[in-house]
Design a protein around this motif. Sequence first.
Motif, PDB file in Angstrom:
ATOM      1  N   PRO A  26       0.833  -1.215   0.000  1.00  0.00           N
ATOM      2  CA  PRO A  26       0.000   0.000   0.000  1.00  0.00           C
ATOM      3  C   PRO A  26       0.862   1.257   0.000  1.00  0.00           C
ATOM      4  CG  PRO A  26      -0.673  -1.491   1.761  1.00  0.00           C
ATOM      5  CD  PRO A  26       0.573  -2.048   1.161  1.00  0.00           C
ATOM      6  N   ARG A  27       0.443   2.242  -0.796  1.00  0.00           N
ATOM      7  CA  ARG A  27       1.151   3.514  -0.906  1.00  0.00           C
ATOM      8  C   ARG A  27       0.291   4.610  -0.296  1.00  0.00           C
ATOM      9  NH1 ARG A  27       0.790   4.727  -6.374  1.00  0.00           N
ATOM     10  NH2 ARG A  27      -0.986   3.362  -6.321  1.00  0.00           N
ATOM     11  N   TYR A  28       0.948   5.613   0.276  1.00  0.00           N
ATOM     12  CA  TYR A  28       0.258   6.729   0.898  1.00  0.00           C
ATOM     13  C   TYR A  28       0.823   8.030   0.354  1.00  0.00           C
ATOM     14  CZ  TYR A  28      -1.505   3.201   3.998  1.00  0.00           C
ATOM     15  OH  TYR A  28      -2.121   2.081   4.476  1.00  0.00           O
ATOM     16  N   GLU A  33      11.469  15.218  -5.283  1.00  0.00           N
ATOM     17  CA  GLU A  33      10.212  15.337  -4.560  1.00  0.00           C
ATOM     18  C   GLU A  33       9.688  13.926  -4.351  1.00  0.00           C
ATOM     19  OE1 GLU A  33       7.392  18.200  -6.248  1.00  0.00           O
ATOM     20  OE2 GLU A  33       9.083  18.937  -7.446  1.00  0.00           O
ATOM     21  N   ALA A  34       9.333  13.606  -3.121  1.00  0.00           N
ATOM     22  CA  ALA A  34       8.724  12.314  -2.808  1.00  0.00           C
ATOM     23  C   ALA A  34       7.210  12.516  -2.820  1.00  0.00           C
ATOM     24  CB  ALA A  34       9.190  11.821  -1.445  1.00  0.00           C
ATOM     25  N   LEU A  35       6.529  11.890  -3.789  1.00  0.00           N
ATOM     26  CA  LEU A  35       5.086  12.074  -3.936  1.00  0.00           C
ATOM     27  C   LEU A  35       4.278  11.062  -3.142  1.00  0.00           C
ATOM     28  CD1 LEU A  35       4.741  12.887  -7.727  1.00  0.00           C
ATOM     29  CD2 LEU A  35       5.074  14.439  -5.795  1.00  0.00           C
ATOM     30  N   ASN A  36       4.828   9.838  -2.984  1.00  0.00           N
ATOM     31  CA  ASN A  36       4.164   8.868  -2.133  1.00  0.00           C
ATOM     32  C   ASN A  36       5.188   7.903  -1.554  1.00  0.00           C
ATOM     33  OD1 ASN A  36       4.314   6.413  -3.766  1.00  0.00           O
ATOM     34  ND2 ASN A  36       2.678   7.250  -5.033  1.00  0.00           N
ATOM     35  N   ILE A  37       4.736   7.136  -0.559  1.00  0.00           N
ATOM     36  CA  ILE A  37       5.629   6.247   0.179  1.00  0.00           C
ATOM     37  C   ILE A  37       4.899   4.952   0.493  1.00  0.00           C
ATOM     38  CG2 ILE A  37       4.943   7.297   2.381  1.00  0.00           C
ATOM     39  CD1 ILE A  37       7.742   6.694   3.448  1.00  0.00           C
ATOM     40  N   SER A  38       5.658   3.872   0.549  1.00  0.00           N
ATOM     41  CA  SER A  38       5.174   2.583   1.059  1.00  0.00           C
ATOM     42  C   SER A  38       6.312   1.991   1.877  1.00  0.00           C
ATOM     43  CB  SER A  38       4.793   1.636  -0.084  1.00  0.00           C
ATOM     44  OG  SER A  38       5.954   1.126  -0.707  1.00  0.00           O
ATOM     45  N   THR A  39       6.084   0.853   2.492  1.00  0.00           N
ATOM     46  CA  THR A  39       7.172   0.216   3.231  1.00  0.00           C
ATOM     47  C   THR A  39       8.268  -0.253   2.289  1.00  0.00           C
ATOM     48  OG1 THR A  39       6.004  -1.891   3.193  1.00  0.00           O
ATOM     49  CG2 THR A  39       5.736  -0.506   5.167  1.00  0.00           C
ATOM     50  N   TYR A  52       3.815   9.616   9.292  1.00  0.00           N
ATOM     51  CA  TYR A  52       3.537  11.012   8.956  1.00  0.00           C
ATOM     52  C   TYR A  52       2.570  11.081   7.764  1.00  0.00           C
ATOM     53  CZ  TYR A  52       4.327  15.646   6.958  1.00  0.00           C
ATOM     54  OH  TYR A  52       4.143  16.898   6.414  1.00  0.00           O
ATOM     55  N   ALA A  53       2.842  10.285   6.736  1.00  0.00           N
ATOM     56  CA  ALA A  53       1.985  10.284   5.541  1.00  0.00           C
ATOM     57  C   ALA A  53       0.583   9.787   5.877  1.00  0.00           C
ATOM     58  CB  ALA A  53       2.620   9.422   4.457  1.00  0.00           C
ATOM     59  N   HIS A 106      -3.019  11.538   5.227  1.00  0.00           N
ATOM     60  CA  HIS A 106      -3.878  10.913   4.213  1.00  0.00           C
ATOM     61  C   HIS A 106      -4.053   9.441   4.581  1.00  0.00           C
ATOM     62  CE1 HIS A 106      -3.296  14.481   1.748  1.00  0.00           C
ATOM     63  NE2 HIS A 106      -2.014  14.385   2.017  1.00  0.00           N
ATOM     64  N   PRO A 107      -5.031   9.115   5.453  1.00  0.00           N
ATOM     65  CA  PRO A 107      -5.146   7.750   5.993  1.00  0.00           C
ATOM     66  C   PRO A 107      -5.514   6.676   4.969  1.00  0.00           C
ATOM     67  CG  PRO A 107      -6.778   9.205   6.987  1.00  0.00           C
ATOM     68  CD  PRO A 107      -5.956  10.036   6.076  1.00  0.00           C
ATOM     69  N   GLU A 108      -6.106   7.072   3.856  1.00  0.00           N
ATOM     70  CA  GLU A 108      -6.508   6.078   2.859  1.00  0.00           C
ATOM     71  C   GLU A 108      -5.362   5.807   1.892  1.00  0.00           C
ATOM     72  OE1 GLU A 108      -9.379   4.311   2.657  1.00  0.00           O
ATOM     73  OE2 GLU A 108      -9.804   5.232   4.595  1.00  0.00           O
ATOM     74  N   PRO A 109      -5.064   4.517   1.655  1.00  0.00           N
ATOM     75  CA  PRO A 109      -4.011   4.212   0.670  1.00  0.00           C
ATOM     76  C   PRO A 109      -4.406   4.686  -0.720  1.00  0.00           C
ATOM     77  CG  PRO A 109      -4.754   2.217   1.814  1.00  0.00           C
ATOM     78  CD  PRO A 109      -5.643   3.341   2.239  1.00  0.00           C
ATOM     79  N   LEU A 110      -3.415   4.986  -1.525  1.00  0.00           N
ATOM     80  CA  LEU A 110      -3.656   5.358  -2.926  1.00  0.00           C
ATOM     81  C   LEU A 110      -4.064   4.122  -3.710  1.00  0.00           C
ATOM     82  CD1 LEU A 110      -0.531   7.623  -3.406  1.00  0.00           C
ATOM     83  CD2 LEU A 110      -2.890   8.361  -3.075  1.00  0.00           C
ATOM     84  N   ARG A 111      -4.811   4.335  -4.742  1.00  0.00           N
ATOM     85  CA  ARG A 111      -5.224   3.211  -5.604  1.00  0.00           C
ATOM     86  C   ARG A 111      -4.284   3.060  -6.751  1.00  0.00           C
ATOM     87  NH1 ARG A 111     -10.752   1.896  -4.373  1.00  0.00           N
ATOM     88  NH2 ARG A 111     -11.528   3.474  -2.978  1.00  0.00           N
TER      89      ARG A 111
END
Length: 142
Positions: A20-22, A56-62, A132-133, A137-142
Amino acid sequence: MNPNPFMSGPIPGVERRARPRYALHLVGSAEVLYRRDPAPPTEGPAPLESGRFRVEALNISTGGFLLVFGTDITYGDILRLRIPLPGSDLDVCAEGRIQWMQRDPSATPAKYLAGLLLQKTDGRAIEVLLDYAIQRHPEPLR
């Protein structure tokens, strides 16, 4: 041959977006530790003029980050990433490999999107940045 001339990668055998990405929008810096192909590109981004460049970091996952940058790296290159942790004096440092890269054909100067697969990092630091992310934004990106 890749049907999209602006896309390079993915590296064979590696699945994209396995975790999952946030959403995350933080500006940091990176430096190339290892170049998969040391030959200069035939067209595209400006050559590296110094060791570090803006990302720029736009999203993150583990497992990694979605990055935006405007320099001459390619998929397979190994980067060291440094992102300031908001609200503190600490930086999150991580190393990873560019898994895929896509050029934004409408951007001038050239801009690239890339997936960075984490390889060598402080897991706790990434967890703090991921928390932090998720708080924002608690919902993961699709």
